[in-house]
Design a protein around this motif. Structure first.
Motif, PDB file in Angstrom:
ATOM      1  N   LEU A  72      63.817  32.090  21.303  1.00 41.10           N
ATOM      2  CA  LEU A  72      62.287  32.888  20.844  1.00 41.10           C
ATOM      3  C   LEU A  72      63.070  34.394  20.516  1.00 41.10           C
ATOM      4  CD1 LEU A  72      59.297  31.706  23.231  1.00 41.10           C
ATOM      5  CD2 LEU A  72      59.763  31.435  20.944  1.00 41.10           C
ATOM      6  N   ILE A  73      63.978  34.849  21.543  1.00 42.88           N
ATOM      7  CA  ILE A  73      64.300  36.556  21.108  1.00 42.88           C
ATOM      8  C   ILE A  73      64.920  35.925  20.190  1.00 42.88           C
ATOM      9  CG2 ILE A  73      66.038  37.593  22.251  1.00 42.88           C
ATOM     10  CD1 ILE A  73      64.585  37.509  25.609  1.00 42.88           C
TER      11      ILE A  73
ATOM     12  N   GLY B 189      63.818  43.477  26.570  1.00 40.81           N
ATOM     13  CA  GLY B 189      64.927  43.496  26.425  1.00 40.81           C
ATOM     14  C   GLY B 189      66.285  44.345  25.996  1.00 40.81           C
ATOM     15  N   VAL B 190      67.579  44.482  26.171  1.00 38.32           N
ATOM     16  CA  VAL B 190      68.949  45.098  24.600  1.00 38.32           C
ATOM     17  C   VAL B 190      69.608  44.159  24.993  1.00 38.32           C
ATOM     18  CG1 VAL B 190      69.294  45.875  26.924  1.00 38.32           C
ATOM     19  CG2 VAL B 190      69.140  47.298  24.437  1.00 38.32           C
ATOM     20  N   PHE B 191      69.806  44.244  23.655  1.00 38.93           N
ATOM     21  CA  PHE B 191      71.193  44.059  22.738  1.00 38.93           C
ATOM     22  C   PHE B 191      72.611  45.414  22.712  1.00 38.93           C
ATOM     23  CE2 PHE B 191      68.529  40.445  21.718  1.00 38.93           C
ATOM     24  CZ  PHE B 191      69.558  39.265  22.276  1.00 38.93           C
TER      25      PHE B 191
ATOM     26  N   ALA C 251      67.006  47.482  21.399  1.00 37.86           N
ATOM     27  CA  ALA C 251      65.520  47.414  22.661  1.00 37.86           C
ATOM     28  C   ALA C 251      65.084  46.543  21.847  1.00 37.86           C
ATOM     29  CB  ALA C 251      65.968  48.875  23.530  1.00 37.86           C
ATOM     30  N   TYR C 252      64.393  46.011  22.481  1.00 38.21           N
ATOM     31  CA  TYR C 252      63.311  44.474  21.817  1.00 38.21           C
ATOM     32  C   TYR C 252      62.083  44.596  23.157  1.00 38.21           C
ATOM     33  CZ  TYR C 252      65.852  40.633  24.455  1.00 38.21           C
ATOM     34  OH  TYR C 252      66.282  40.472  25.234  1.00 38.21           O
ATOM     35  N   ARG C 253      60.741  44.646  22.687  1.00 37.37           N
ATOM     36  CA  ARG C 253      59.520  43.921  23.333  1.00 37.37           C
ATOM     37  C   ARG C 253      59.124  43.545  22.578  1.00 37.37           C
ATOM     38  NH1 ARG C 253      58.049  45.653  28.147  1.00 37.37           N
ATOM     39  NH2 ARG C 253      54.847  44.988  28.938  1.00 37.37           N
ATOM     40  N   LEU C 254      59.072  41.670  22.727  1.00 37.88           N
ATOM     41  CA  LEU C 254      58.471  41.006  21.961  1.00 37.88           C
ATOM     42  C   LEU C 254      56.665  40.103  22.737  1.00 37.88           C
ATOM     43  CD1 LEU C 254      61.825  39.250  20.697  1.00 37.88           C
ATOM     44  CD2 LEU C 254      59.961  41.242  19.491  1.00 37.88           C
TER      45      LEU C 254
ATOM     46  N   TYR D  51      64.661  43.143  30.482  1.00 36.23           N
ATOM     47  CA  TYR D  51      63.881  44.643  31.268  1.00 36.23           C
ATOM     48  C   TYR D  51      64.196  44.033  32.216  1.00 36.23           C
ATOM     49  CZ  TYR D  51      66.091  48.317  27.322  1.00 36.23           C
ATOM     50  OH  TYR D  51      66.056  49.040  26.377  1.00 36.23           O
ATOM     51  N   GLU D  52      62.801  43.107  32.276  1.00 34.87           N
ATOM     52  CA  GLU D  52      61.769  42.605  32.791  1.00 34.87           C
ATOM     53  C   GLU D  52      61.894  41.213  33.239  1.00 34.87           C
ATOM     54  OE1 GLU D  52      58.113  43.434  30.733  1.00 34.87           O
ATOM     55  OE2 GLU D  52      58.992  45.084  31.574  1.00 34.87           O
TER      56      GLU D  52
END
Length: 163
Positions: free
Chosen positions: A51-52, A128-130, A138-141, A113-114
Motif C-alpha cells: 500500500l505504501i 513513516g519515512v524513506f 516523510a509520509y502519512r497515508l 513512525y507508528e
C-alpha cells in the motif's frame, strides 16, 4: 379439555419464540449496520508495504507527468466524490514546481513512525519515512476499504532534497 389447554399454551409459546427470534434477528441486523468502519483488520506488514509503495509511486508518477487521473482512479469513493483530477493537479503543484520527485524510494527501506492503526473516522493510517542519499520523504497515508480493496483517502507527503 386438558389437551386444548396444552395446545393453547403451545401456541402461545410458539408465538413468543417467533417474536423473540424476530427481535434477535432485528438486533443482529442493527449491530451489523452500526459496526464501525474499521471492522476490517489491519493488513499484514507485507500488505502495508505494498500500500505504501504503490501509493507513493502513483503519487510520484502523477507529479512527474502532471497527469493525476490514475491517482484519482486509485482514490477512495469518498475522495473521488470530493476532489476532481484538476483539483489534485492544483493541490500538488509544489511537487512539480520544485521537482520533488522520489522514484528511488521504490527500492529503499523505510521506517514506520507508528504502528498501523485506525483513526477516529475508521481510516487505516500508515506513517513513516524513506531516506535516500538525495531526498527524505516523510509520509502519512490514510486508506479506506471500498468493497474489498484498500483505496487511499488521504496523502500527506513532505519531501526534502538533501543535496
Amino acid at each position: 379439555m386438558r389437551s386444548m389447554w396444552i395446545a393453547a399454551k403451545a401456541a402461545k409459546l410458539l408465538v413468543g419464540l417467533r417474536t423473540m427470534s424476530m427481535t434477535m434477528i432485528t438486533a443482529i441486523m442493527i449491530m451489523i449496520a452500526l459496526a464501525p468502519a474499521n471492522a476490517a483488520s489491519v493488513p499484514s506488514d507485507d500488505e502495508q508495504e505494498i500500500l505504501i509503495r504503490t501509493t507513493l509511486m502513483t503519487f510520484n508518477d502523477a507529479n512527474m507527468t502532471g497527469n493525476y487521473s490514475v491517482l484519482h482512479a486509485k482514490a477512495s469513493r469518498e475522495v473521488q466524490a470530493q476532489l476532481s483530477v484538476e483539483q489534485l493537479f492544483e493541490a500538488f503543484k509544489p511537487f512539480r514546481t520544485n521537482r520533488l520527485f522520489f522514484e528511488e524510494i521504490v527500492y529503499e527501506d523505510y521506517d514506520s513512525y507508528e504502528d498501523a492503526k485506525f483513526d477516529a473516522d475508521g481510516a487505516l493510517v500508515l506513517a513513516g519515512v524513506f531516506k535516500t542519499a538525495n531526498i527524505k520523504v516523510a509520509y502519512r497515508l490514510k486508506f479506506l476499504k471500498n468493497d474489498t480493496i484498500w483505496k487511499w483517502s488521504g496523502i500527506n507527503v513532505n519531501a526534502d532534497k538533501l543535496r
